[in-house]
Design an enzyme around this catalytic site. Structure first.
Site, PDB file in Angstrom:
ATOM      1  N   GLY A  58     -81.383 -84.023 -75.621  1.00  0.00           N
ATOM      2  CA  GLY A  58     -82.411 -82.997 -75.726  1.00  0.00           C
ATOM      3  C   GLY A  58     -82.530 -82.227 -74.427  1.00  0.00           C
ATOM      4  N   HIS A  59     -83.550 -81.365 -74.365  1.00  0.00           N
ATOM      5  CA  HIS A  59     -83.733 -80.514 -73.194  1.00  0.00           C
ATOM      6  C   HIS A  59     -84.836 -81.028 -72.272  1.00  0.00           C
ATOM      7  CE1 HIS A  59     -81.761 -76.875 -75.469  1.00  0.00           C
ATOM      8  NE2 HIS A  59     -81.012 -77.951 -75.469  1.00  0.00           N
ATOM      9  N   GLY A  60     -85.329 -82.247 -72.545  1.00  0.00           N
ATOM     10  CA  GLY A  60     -86.288 -82.851 -71.635  1.00  0.00           C
ATOM     11  C   GLY A  60     -87.731 -82.672 -72.074  1.00  0.00           C
ATOM     12  N   ASP A  75     -83.371 -79.759 -78.743  1.00  0.00           N
ATOM     13  CA  ASP A  75     -84.192 -78.880 -77.890  1.00  0.00           C
ATOM     14  C   ASP A  75     -85.147 -79.767 -77.083  1.00  0.00           C
ATOM     15  OD1 ASP A  75     -85.784 -76.655 -76.902  1.00  0.00           O
ATOM     16  OD2 ASP A  75     -84.835 -75.466 -78.461  1.00  0.00           O
TER      17      ASP A  75
END
Ligand SMILES: *[C@@H]1O[C@H](CO)[C@@H](O)[C@H](O)[C@H]1NC(C)=O
Ligand SMILES: *[C@@H]1O[C@H](CO)[C@@H](O)[C@H](O)[C@H]1NC(C)=O
Length: 413
Positions: free
Chosen positions: A258-260, A236
């Site tokens: 991941g999502h940054g 995430d």
């Protein structure tokens, strides 16, 4: 209290603490759990002296808590030591206030128990109500998440079990966290809530790209938080900065998978506090779904997110490098009332794996103002062979540009 008074009070506590410590030393001489008494700050409480066993089976929660209580009450600065070895434990609360500042030195590996019904409060380790905390030692918090990620179904299941964050810091002021690994958390790895002057550096945060909700660090209602020299790979957001976060600096963080790195999501709940003074600098995002992002829910109650900068950021094969998304997480068409202003994206370079490398989707009700794009240089890495060219997309955003612009910035004037 004035600084001088505080200082004197602290000395008084240290002196009293030393006296108490000597007394308890006599009382506890047979257990030999106090080592290196070479002055204030070296009162060491080793969990193995309180019954902890590094056998990879025994639930050590009682031993950890007993050692903590003894250290916390000992009177001066004190250290809780978790030595080398693998210690299993269920949920642990390390609560203050303590009589002096606390060090928790984790040299070994701490492994979480897997029965989620034991976690009545959704965290594994909770550090609460502390003034002065150092968490260090080079050890690992292993959340054993792989066995329970399948229960992360709260989006579909209203009777879902809420999975615990690995480490929560709640009202922990004047804290330093360094040299710790967090592995395979059940939910968030670390959660920083209501903390002031909180520094985290040289951490290693690891979970697979497909592990749900394993945010590396979530920071909310906190100020003067810095995170640096840290490597985060999760399923995430690497770092998410939520409501009420002010004066947060993130630097030299490597994120991926991941999502940054995100500000938000904001506006999900009523009465959220504003976000301001966020600096993200010298970070690298590698194979993440987003790069740097601000996300707010549609139909949200009003709040503000302002004075946010993302500077000197390297994107390596990032799907959506630069994002403002004010329609995050829901399908309602009501516009967000989170007002976003004074956001700087500067010196952002590297590769995008989708053609829309810059996507600024602001609210129709409260458009973004003061968005600056300076020296943006992103190349399209056409991994699907679609042959599209790189572009920007903007909605309801007031933008000013400087320096290089690749993709070409939206013309919003
Ligand atoms: C912030 O916390 C650190 C301990 O981690 C302490 O040394 C420092 O004095 C604190 N700064 C302020 C402004 O209180
Ligand atoms: C950046 O962080 C890494 C650890 O993630 C560290 O090895 C390196 O020295 C840091 N660089 C600087 C300039 O501090």
């Amino acid at each position: 209290m004035a600084i001088a008074e505080r200082f004197e009070a602290k000395i008084a506590i240290v002196v009293l603490g030393t006296a108490l410590a000597l007394l308890s030393c006599v009382a506890a001489e047979s257990t030999d759990h106090r080592r290196g008494l070479s002055g204030a700050g070296s009162n060491v409480f080793d969990v193995t002296s309180y019954g902890a066993k590094a056998d990879g089976h025994k639930d050590n929660v009682q031993a950890f808590m007993k050692a903590w209580v003894a250290a916390c009450k000992s009177g001066g600065p004190a250290k809780l030591l978790i030595p080398k070895g693998t210690f299993v434990t269920g949920p642990v609360v390390f609560a203050g206030p303590c009589k002096g500042s606390m060090t928790v030195e984790v040299q070994g590996t701490i492994q979480a128990t897997s029965d989620v019904s034991e976690y009545s409060s959704p965290e594994w380790f909770s550090f609460e109500n502390l003034n002065g905390l150092l968490l260090n030692g080079g050890g690992t918090f292993d959340g054993q998440g792989a066995t329970v990620w399948k229960y992360n179904d709260c989006k579909q299941n209203s009777n879902c079990q809420i999975l615990p964050a690995s480490i929560k810091f709640y009202i922990v002021n004047n804290a330093e966290i360094r040299g710790i690994t967090s592995l395979n958390s059940k939910a968030f790895h670390t959660h920083v809530v209501n903390c002031q002057n909180f520094t985290a550096h040289d951490l290693n945060i690891i979970a697979p790209f497909n592990s749900p909700n394993t945010d590396g660090m979530h920071i909310s209602r906190s100020s003067l938080v810095t995170v640096s020299n840290t490597k985060i790979g999760t399923g995430d957001d690497c770092i998410s900065i939520g409501q009420g976060a002010t004066h947060v600096t993130i630097s030299n963080v490597t994120c991926g998978p991941g999502h940054g790195i995100s500000v938000g999501s904001l506006g999900k709940y009523n009465n959220e506090k504003d976000v301001s003074g966020i600096r993200v600098t010298h970070c690298t995002l590698k194979s993440t779904t987003n790069g740097v992002r601000i996300k707010t829910w549609p139909g949200s109650p009003p709040s503000q997110a302002s004075d946010i900068s993302f500077e000197d950021i390297t994107m390596d094969s990032v799907k959506n490098p630069i994002v403002i998304d004010q329609k995050y997480g829901s399908h309602t068409s009501a516009p967000s009332k989170v007002k976003i202003s004074n956001v700087r994206f500067k010196n952002i370079r590297g590769t995008s794996t989708s053609p829309v490398a810059v996507s600024l989707g602001c609210s129709s009700l409260v458009p973004c103002t003061g968005v600056q794009l300076t020296d943006i240089d992103l190349q399209y890495k056409d991994i699907d062979g679609k042959g599209k060219s790189i572009s920007s997309s903007c909605l309801n955003a007031k933008i000013t540009c400087g320096g290089k612009q690749n993709p070409a910035a939206c013309d919003t004037n």
